[in-house]
Every structure is written in C-alpha cells, then in structure tokens.
Write an enzyme that holds these catalytic residues in place. Structure first.
Site, PDB file in Angstrom:
ATOM      1  N   THR A   1      29.577   1.835  25.239  1.00  0.00           N
ATOM      2  CA  THR A   1      31.091   1.084  25.326  1.00  0.00           C
ATOM      3  C   THR A   1      30.966  -0.073  24.785  1.00  0.00           C
ATOM      4  O   THR A   1      31.398  -1.332  25.216  1.00  0.00           O
ATOM      5  CB  THR A   1      31.477   0.975  26.761  1.00  0.00           C
ATOM      6  OG1 THR A   1      31.397   2.315  27.581  1.00  0.00           O
ATOM      7  CG2 THR A   1      33.071   0.754  26.839  1.00  0.00           C
ATOM      8  N   HIS A   2      30.231  -0.216  23.621  1.00  0.00           N
ATOM      9  CA  HIS A   2      30.083  -1.471  22.704  1.00  0.00           C
ATOM     10  C   HIS A   2      30.993  -1.244  21.679  1.00  0.00           C
ATOM     11  O   HIS A   2      30.439  -1.255  20.349  1.00  0.00           O
ATOM     12  CB  HIS A   2      28.765  -1.987  22.351  1.00  0.00           C
ATOM     13  CG  HIS A   2      27.853  -2.010  23.525  1.00  0.00           C
ATOM     14  ND1 HIS A   2      26.521  -2.018  23.619  1.00  0.00           N
ATOM     15  CD2 HIS A   2      28.160  -2.116  25.181  1.00  0.00           C
ATOM     16  CE1 HIS A   2      25.941  -2.040  24.554  1.00  0.00           C
ATOM     17  NE2 HIS A   2      26.884  -2.080  25.678  1.00  0.00           N
ATOM     18  N   ASN A   3      32.503  -1.209  21.678  1.00  0.00           N
ATOM     19  CA  ASN A   3      33.370  -1.087  20.671  1.00  0.00           C
ATOM     20  C   ASN A   3      33.565  -2.314  19.997  1.00  0.00           C
ATOM     21  O   ASN A   3      34.007  -3.363  21.067  1.00  0.00           O
ATOM     22  CB  ASN A   3      34.619  -0.400  21.205  1.00  0.00           C
ATOM     23  CG  ASN A   3      34.173   0.859  22.058  1.00  0.00           C
ATOM     24  OD1 ASN A   3      34.024   0.525  23.088  1.00  0.00           O
ATOM     25  ND2 ASN A   3      34.282   1.895  21.088  1.00  0.00           N
TER      26      ASN A   3
END
Lengths: 451, 589
Positions: B517-519
């Site tokens: 979840t490293h957008n």
C-alpha cells in the site's frame, strides 16, 4: 464490666452536655487566623488556582453538568449526599453569601442560616486554609464563575442523620484544631507541600483513617494516624506514610509525576484518585506538585531530593524494570510456563503478562506494576476485581494527554477464573494478601462498571 | 441547497498521520480547526481490544479495517490501450478507513530516504549523464533537500516513537547502524527491538559476506516511551499482529498513540466522523479555496464547510481524486506531458527469497511488522546505475513479522495446496521457513498516471479515478539484479530448500494479489508550476490556501516504506504555514 459502666456513664454525660449546649449556645463562626486589610485583593488567577488546589469541581460538578453547579451524588455510609450549587446564582447558588458566610462554610461547616453542612464537605481540612486563599477563592467564585441556576436535589438522609443539629456535637469531636495552618516542616518546599496536603488538598479526608465517630483520625502532620490509610466506598486510600508506602518507595520526582499526570514508573491513578488528578492536581504548578511530594517524602524524616521540574524531557525511552528479589521466583515460574502451573498463573500469562510482564513490573508510565501495588494487595478487593472485569481508565492530563485505558475481561473470564487470577496477583512476586473468592467476583460483576 | 457550517480557520480533510500533525501544530497557533473524517472514530480501547483484534479471518482476510470498494475505489488498466475496470475487491493495495487512517494498520517500518533519492535526477546526471535515463521515465529532483528535511525527519521520529540504531550521526559512522543512510542529528528515540532468530541468522550471513547489517527502523516500541506531546507507547510483545490490525498494546506508532488524545484536548480543535469530503470549493477567480463540501453520512446531506485554509490529508489516491474533481490543477496528459494532476503515480518493486530448514525452528508467531535486520548494500546510493543498466535500488530485510496461520504458511514449491498432501507439508515445514525481502524503488513514468474515469461513477455521482499502471523494464531489471545478488547470500545459509519470487522482464501488473500500500505521486512537488501540483511546502500551485500532504507529493517513489518521508514533509509543511504563511497568506514560492 467496670469499664463498660464507665463508658456508659461517659456517654450519658456527653449526651447531657451536648443537649444543654444545643439549647443554650448559639452557633459561632471561628475568627480569621490572620486579619487581612479590607482592600486586600488577590493576584490575578490566584482564586482559580485555589479552586483547583481545593478540588471544588470534583464534588460540586455533576457528570455532564455545569461547572460548580452541584448535583453530584456522593455516596456516604449514611446515604447519598447531593453536592450543592456553589455558583454565584442568587436563588440556587451562593450568590447572596457574604465573605463571612463563605468563610463560615469553609472553616466551620455552617451555612448562613446556621444549618450544619454534612462533613462530606471537608471543612475539617479547609479550616487550615490561609485567609488569603479563602478570600481569593471567594472572590473567584463570585466574580469569575458563571452563575448557573440549578436547583439540586435535596439531601435526605434517614434518621438520625437527617437531624443536622447532631453534626454540632460531631463537630466538637472533629474540629478540635484551630483554624489556620501551623507549619512543622523544615524546608520552604516541604512547608508549602504540607499546607497543600493538609489544607486545600484535603488528602486526609481519604488517606487518614476514620475514628469511631467517622471523623478524620489525623488532620495534621503532628497527628499520629495522619495519612496512614483509609477506606472510601470500598476502595483503599493507601497509607502515605510508613516504610512500605509509595512516598517512601518512590523517588520524590516519581511521586510528583504521579500527582501531576496520574501515572509514573510504578503506578496509575484509578478510581477517586484519577478524578483528583484530572480535576485538581494536573492544574497545579510543577513547584506545588513537587512540594507536596517532598512533604510526603520527608514527613517522617526521610531525605528529600527535590527535582527541578516534572517530566521536562521532550521525549523519553524507559526500559521496563527487571524482577526484584521478591519477584524473581514468580518471574521464573511464569517464564518456564510449565503445563502444571496454577490456573491463576496461566490466566495471567494468557491475559495480562503482555503488558504487566512476568516480572509484575509493568512498563514505566503506561502499564502499572502489580508487584507491591497497594491496589492489588489492599484489604478491599473490589477495585482489583472491578479492574479485571471492567477495565480501568486513567484520564489524560496536560502533561500526559493520553487517556490510558485498560480493557476489561468480563466477557472472557468467569467468576471462578477472575477469583483465581486475582488471588494469584495478590500472592505473586512477594505480594502477600488474602485470596479472592468467586462470590466476591460475582458481587462486583453484579454491581457493573460503576468504577 | 447544502447546509452550511460555521466558518473555521482551517479545515482538515482526513484524520490520519498528516491530518493529525497539521491539527496539533496549527492548534498551537490558536487557529480554529475542524477535521473531517470519512470513516468512523477508533481508539485502542475499545476498538483494538485483545483478543478480538487478533482475528485473522476478520481483519487479515476480510479486511475489516480497510476502505470498502463500495465506499470508494478506482478503475485500473495497465496501459492506454486497455479499458479500465473498477477495483471491486481489494487486492494489490489496501487504503485504510477511519480515524488514524493507514497509520493504524501499517507495519511500522519508518525510513528516511537517502539524500540522493531526493535529488535523483541531478545525482544521475552528475555521475552517469542524463543519457542513461530511459525514454518515458519522468525522473525528477524533489524541490527540497535532505539537509532541509533533516530536522523534520528527526522530529517526526520523536513524535512517532521509532526504535532503531543510527549508522550516521552528523557524519560519524557508527558500528551496527546503517552506514549508507543520510546523516542524522540524533540517534533514534528508542533502542532497536530485540532480534528474532531468523534475523540473527541473516545478520551472520551478511557479516560473512562483507555486508553491513543493521536493525530495521521500527515504529514499534522497544521500551515504554513518551513523545514530545507527552503521548505514550508501551513496549511491544511481538504478537505479530501489526499490518491490517490496530495495536491493542499501545506499541505501534500511530496517530492514536502519538497525537490524537493530545489533539482532542485542544479547545480549538474539533472533528467530525462519517463526513466525506466531495470536493474543494474554489473562489470565483480560482486562486483560492473557500472551503470544502462534504457528505454528512449521519444526516444524509451535503454540507459546506467554509475555511481560510484547506489541508488535504487523506490517502494519496483520495487526495489526487479530490484535486482532479475540484480543478486544483490540470489533469496530466501523458502524450503531451502537459498538466500535473495524476502525474508520476508510482508504486514499489519488491521481491524475495524463502528458505526452508528442516532442523531449524523459527517460531514465526514471534515477531512484529518492522522486525528484522536489514542491509543497504544494494541501495540507491550503492549501485552503479551506468554499469548495472537501471536506476534504483532496494533495501533487504529478514525478520518474521507474523505467523498468522491463514496467510502465512510458506511451503516449498510443489507441495500440494490442499488435502492430505498439504497437511503433510504444513506438518513438515511450518515454523521451519524464513525469508529475505527486497524492497525496491519505483521510478515515475509517463505511462503510469491517474485521471478521471470516463465511464464509472461513485455513489455521489462523481467519476471514479482511473489508474493506468504497469511494471516498467528499468524497475524489473533492478529487481532481477537483486535476485542475482540475494540468491547466493541465501544459499550461503545452507537451506534445505530455497525459492525466489522476483518479477522478471515482461511481468504485467496484477491487481489481485496483495503487494504493497505504497501508492505514491499524483500531486507531486515541483520547483515550478509546470512540472508538479504543489510546491516544496505542499502548497498547491493553483490555490495558495490549499495544502496537499502525503505520499502524493513524491516525485518518484523511494526504495523505502513511505511513512518517514510523509511525516517529515508534513512537519516541513506545517512549519512553513506557521512561520511564513499565516502572517501573510500568499504563494510561498
């Protein structure tokens, strides 16, 4: 038999004397200990500060009610006492009171019409407050507290406690001390601390034992039983004197931190003490909380090391303490976690040890010690059982804003299991207190999450 | 006609890490602040209570803490030739929901970028020349330097309560820390957490190979801790329930443990939950915002909240979406390179090796999300981009972070995936596996961007945001290089079985399996208004009273987990608001 007759005779004499006094002596207010000039004015903020130090809010503000507008139910052995509206509202508060009226209530426990206050109002202690502080407090209430019209429920105790004139006789036993403060401490800080503890802080109201007449057994530092521990509504107010007491076991800084924030390396303020921290102590200056800690530390002659400030560092990492000598055997037993350990020990491992550790030492300022904790080992088991069942909450304070909540285990543990767990806690790490029964637990569970 | 609330000085959109930071710091300036949070309120007790919280099925598999696609989602396609379809079932990435946001359900890995990563284009140009930059890569410099950011990284680490060991204090290299990190003005606020067996084994292998192992920087408390706001953490018990869970132990760095109670105590702060901001309203001249319009889920109506300052502090995807919907810039056009919103969407390029040892017991249920030893010997500032044929790098880490039985039962390839054979495999291998992960950089490309979907709309009638994203050769080459270096190290540990998982050239983005979840990117920082959506103070070029916080600011993604940079940038931004903007509201650049 002879002794018995002597007591009967003594009581009879006391009764006759009291009756005569009721009839012939009008109620008198004590004279001020010091005379202040008529134009004396408090410093800005002084009165509000005295209000915080005296913790008026704790009793005179109802849950969800207006500030100082009364209506809070105070449980007493005689029945429920409803706190009064002390806002300057003229009809329902104290707006019509002169300073002399106010002083009479604070010092002698008498209202302007001569009615005696129930001693839930700690005039036994407020009696020691300085004239300056009393004036400042009056000035604050009259000029800065918003008037709130709130007619509170009338206190109606059952016979004979509904006969307020009886308090007059009680006062003769309870108010043997003169108004005003007499310092006996050696340093300036300890003297200030002594004043706050004895007077506005009214610590003795909970932490001194009670006499057979329910008056405070120990009001000033020179009284033998002063702050040697009391019981309030099923909670131990632990002794603040003696070798095993917290002030002697903790450093002055740790004690001051506890007062200011409700938490320190050893313990957390639950129950009534949590409210004292929330409404009163967190609002005091570091100097004053340090002064009180210093007085309590030195009360019986121990050396006092004065810290400069409380919790000054901008961040702090504090490693949990290892087991102490008394706790080593328990820590070893829990670490080995043999399948045949007692049910209480197993429940501790499964539910408690993650925070409070096998050492029973917890973690500084966040997870309290269970080893040698007065709440764990107290004569009253309701608080411990209640916390296991319902959890606990230490209110956030200015210096430590986090509300520390421990979850409850009522849904997870049966009465038998809680009894086993509580009994284990009261006997582990060198703790030496009686066992708790399932019936004790059932009673607390039935009472619900009132504490 | 929307209901209108009383005007505030500041409206904060989203009460996670950056919203909490903005709230508490701006409260100190005496401003009247309201935070609007789409989700529910949540606190350690009662919301994260033990043992209800460590329910893997509910939280780990059914994702109870996450945003529901029915609340909000994106459409996804891999390139301009495809038709984007809605992301209807969470997989690749997991935006959070509720007060605390992603800060409540993360693993706790808290890194600073390397100084070179913040000026990567210049670094490449100086050492190898711009000609090594591949066609289509939007390589850029951040408009803020590591040296400028250092005090803010340090402050965020104190607030968040990070455990670790410094390797470079004011230029002095310290044994046992990371020698390749940027300088730090101080050591970590807490010592590193204890080391698990797999980490020690990895550490030994690294030392034998001449690498430089150091403890992972963890937003996981190794001791009791009090932060500069007086907020507190308790020492972690290594239960292994970090990512996807709230921490029941007060041990994980989060808005709940670091800021929120202190913030809620401020008399000039208030917050409203179930208040979903739909758009930022601009003044007629378009140069400032007048406030935000939100959907009050409890009342079931639209509400206009006027404010002098708007802080967009929701998740990166939502921030970009709101900015696109509100006209806070022009949408990026990858063909012309014009426009800035949605530009430089980036992600993370990860891989790893699993090792199985018949005779070793790893007790995988003992761990935490940021557990382990790391090396930076293959990180961005250690790689010879010219010789290696890619721009980027990765950090490696080994340390068990959970032994949760449903999702974490690694088995050698070829083991049956169900039935008696699977049971036999579990019996043989559970607890005997360890792994090394490579967590790699991801560059920005013209091909990877965000815009508004032409077809799909959300329940408020707004177009969904469309994600166009695929893996690019540069990053895949980086990943293959890591594979080639990691496998020999793993082999040196003599496992009975080992297997690798690294995407290779030709890999296509698959939105179904969880990745990270490293957008990042989409409202990137830039030195001028033509290249990005916000300036170095996260102030939008379009409207000077709108500030956009978070990983959307990333010019390209770093090789590290983003929170340290997000937190540092947030403090950098609020410092500028306090010291430069409030006295004279204007474009600060």
């Amino acid at each position: 038999m002879k002794t018995f007759l002597r007591i009967i005779a003594g009581l009879a004499v006391l009764g006759v004397v009291a009756l005569l006094a009721f009839i012939f002596v009008p109620v008198q207010r004590s004279a001020p200990a010091t005379d202040l000039a008529a134009d004396w004015q408090p410093e800005p903020g002084q009165g509000e500060y005295v209000m915080h130090a005296s913790d008026c809010v704790a009793c005179h503000t109802a849950d969800g009610g207006e500030n100082m507008a009364g209506g809070r139910a105070i449980a007493s052995p005689m029945g429920t006492i409803w706190s009064t509206n002390i806002t300057p509202d003229k009809d329902t508060g104290i707006g019509n009171w002169s300073y002399a009226d106010f002083r009479g209530a604070m010092v002698d426990g008498v209202t302007p019409n001569g009615t005696h206050l129930y001693p839930a109002m700690p005039y036994e202690n407020y009696r020691l407050m300085s004239e300056e502080d009393l004036r400042a407090l009056y000035d604050y209430i009259m000029t800065e507290v918003p008037a709130v019209s709130n007619k509170v429920e009338e206190t109606k105790l059952s016979f004979p406690f509904n006969l307020r004139f009886g308090i007059r006789a009680w006062n003769w036993l309870a108010l043997t001390h003169e108004p005003g403060f007499t310092p006996t401490s050696s340093t300036e800080a300890e003297t200030r601390g002594q004043y706050l503890v004895e007077g506005p802080g009214h610590c003795a109201a909970c932490h001194s034992p009670r006499t057979a007449f329910m008056s405070q057994d120990g009001i000033t530092a020179s009284d033998e039983n002063f702050l040697t521990g009391g019981v309030i509504d099923g909670w131990n107010a632990p002794a603040l004197r003696g070798a095993d007491s917290a002030p002697q076991q903790w450093s002055t800084e740790e004690l001051a931190l506890y007062l200011a924030t409700g938490r320190n390396a050893h313990s957390a303020a639950n129950g009534e003490m949590g409210l004292v921290v929330e409404h009163s102590l967190q609002h005091l200056t570091d100097e004053d909380n340090i002064a009180m800690a210093a007085f309590l530390k030195g009360i019986d002659g121990a050396d006092v090391d004065l810290p400069d400030t409380i919790a000054a560092a901008d961040h702090r990492s504090m490693a949990p303490a290892p087991a102490d000598a008394a706790g080593e055997a328990t820590a070893k037993m829990l670490t080995e976690a043999s399948p045949d350990i007692s049910l209480g020990a197993r429940l501790y491992l499964d539910n408690c040890s993650a925070c409070h550790f096998v050492t029973g030492k917890g973690a500084p300022e966040i997870f309290p010690e269970l080893a040698h904790n007065a709440l764990v080992t107290g004569s009253e088991t309701k608080p411990l059982v209640s916390i296991i069942l319902n959890g606990a909450e230490v209110p956030g304070t200015a210096k430590r804003p986090m509300t520390l909540r421990m979850q409850g285990y009522a849904n997870r543990l049966s009465d038998d299991e809680v009894a086993e767990l509580a009994s284990f806690l009261r006997s582990a790490w060198g703790n030496d207190a009686s066992a708790v029964t399932a019936a004790d637990v059932a009673a607390v569970r039935a009472a619900g999450a009132s504490h | 006609m929307a209901r209108q609330e009383k005007k505030k000085d500041v409206v904060i959109v989203g009460l996670g890490w950056t919203g909490s930071i903005a709230g508490i710091e701006l409260c100190r300036e005496g401003l009247e602040i309201v935070a609007l949070e789409r989700g529910h309120d949540q606190s350690t007790v009662p919301n994260f209570e033990y043992p209800q919280q460590i329910d893997e099925l509910k939280y780990g598999v059914r994702l109870k803490m996450m945003q529901k696609p029915s609340q909000q989602t994106v459409t996804v396609r891999r390139n301009d030739g495809e038709t984007a379809l809605p992301y209807r079932s969470l997989g690749s990435f997991l935006p959070g929901n509720g007060v605390g946001g992603a800060g409540t359900h993360w693993n706790g890995l808290n890194w600073r970028p390397q100084p070179e990563e913040l000026r990567l284009r210049s670094y490449v140009a100086e050492n190898w020349g711009e000609e090594i930059i591949p066609e289509g890569m939007n390589l850029g410099d951040y408009p803020v330097s590591y040296d400028e950011m250092e005090p803010f990284f340090t402050h965020f680490e104190k607030v968040a309560g990070i455990s670790g060991k410094a390797g470079n204090v004011n230029g002095e290299i310290r044994e046992g820390g990371n020698p390749f990190e940027g300088w730090r003005s101080e050591d970590y606020p807490m010592p590193p957490t204890a080391t698990t067996y797999d980490s020690s084994k990895f550490q030994e292998a690294c030392l034998a190979a001449g690498y430089h192992p150091f403890p992972a920087p963890a937003g996981i408390a190794s001791t009791a801790y009090t932060n500069p706001y007086g907020m507190q953490m308790g020492p972690c018990n290594f239960c292994g329930f970090c990512e996807r869970y709230g921490c029941y132990q007060y041990s994980k760095s989060s808005p709940q443990t670091a800021i929120l109670d202190a913030l809620k105590m401020q008399p000039n702060f208030s917050y409203r939950t179930e208040s979903e901001v739909l758009r930022v309203e601009l003044a007629e001249d378009g140069k400032t915002a007048t406030g935000v319009t939100y959907w009050d889920h409890k009342a079931g109506e639209e509400v206009f909240q006027p404010a002098d300052i708007v802080i967009l502090s929701s998740y990166q995807l939502n921030n970009v979406h709101l900015m696109l919907l509100s006209g806070l810039g022009e949408a990026y056009n990858p063909l012309t390179g014009m426009g800035t919103l949605g530009k430089n969407y980036a992600y993370q390029m990860n891989g790893g090796v699993s090792m199985f040892f018949k005779d070793e017991n790893f007790n995988p249920f003992v761990g935490h999300g940021a557990n382990g030893m790391c090396i930076d010997d293959f990180s961005v500032n250690q790689n010879d981009f010219g010789a290696l044929g890619f721009i980027g790098g990765s950090y490696w880490r080994s340390g068990t972070f959970n032994g949760q039985p449903i999702r974490n039962m690694p088995l050698p390839k070829g083991t049956a995936s169900w039935g008696a054979g699977w049971k036999e495999g579990i019996g043989e291998w559970y607890g005997h596996a360890m792994s090394i992960g490579s967590h790699g950089s991801h560059m920005s490309y013209a091909n990877n961007h965000l815009d508004l979907d032409p077809t799909y709309k959300d329940k408020h009638g707004r177009p969904l945001m469309r994600m166009t994203f695929n893996w690019q050769d540069n990053d895949l080459r980086m990943n293959q290089y890591m594979k080639s270096q990691m496998e020999p190290l793993a082999a040196s540990m003599n496992p009975d079985v080992m297997q690798s998982g690294f995407k290779g050239i030709g890999a296509q983005y698959d939105v179904r399996p969880y990745q990270t979840t490293h957008n990042t990117g989409g409202h990137i920082m830039s030195a001028n208004p033509t290249e990005g959506a916000v300036n170095k103070f996260s102030q939008t070029w379009k409207a000077h009273n709108v500030f956009a916080m978070g990983a959307g600011n990333f010019v390209q993604n770093t090789q590290y987990n983003p929170t340290g940079l997000v937190g540092g940038l947030a403090y950098h931004t609020v410092h500028a608001i306090r010291t430069q903007y409030l006295s004279n509201p204007r474009p600060l650049v």
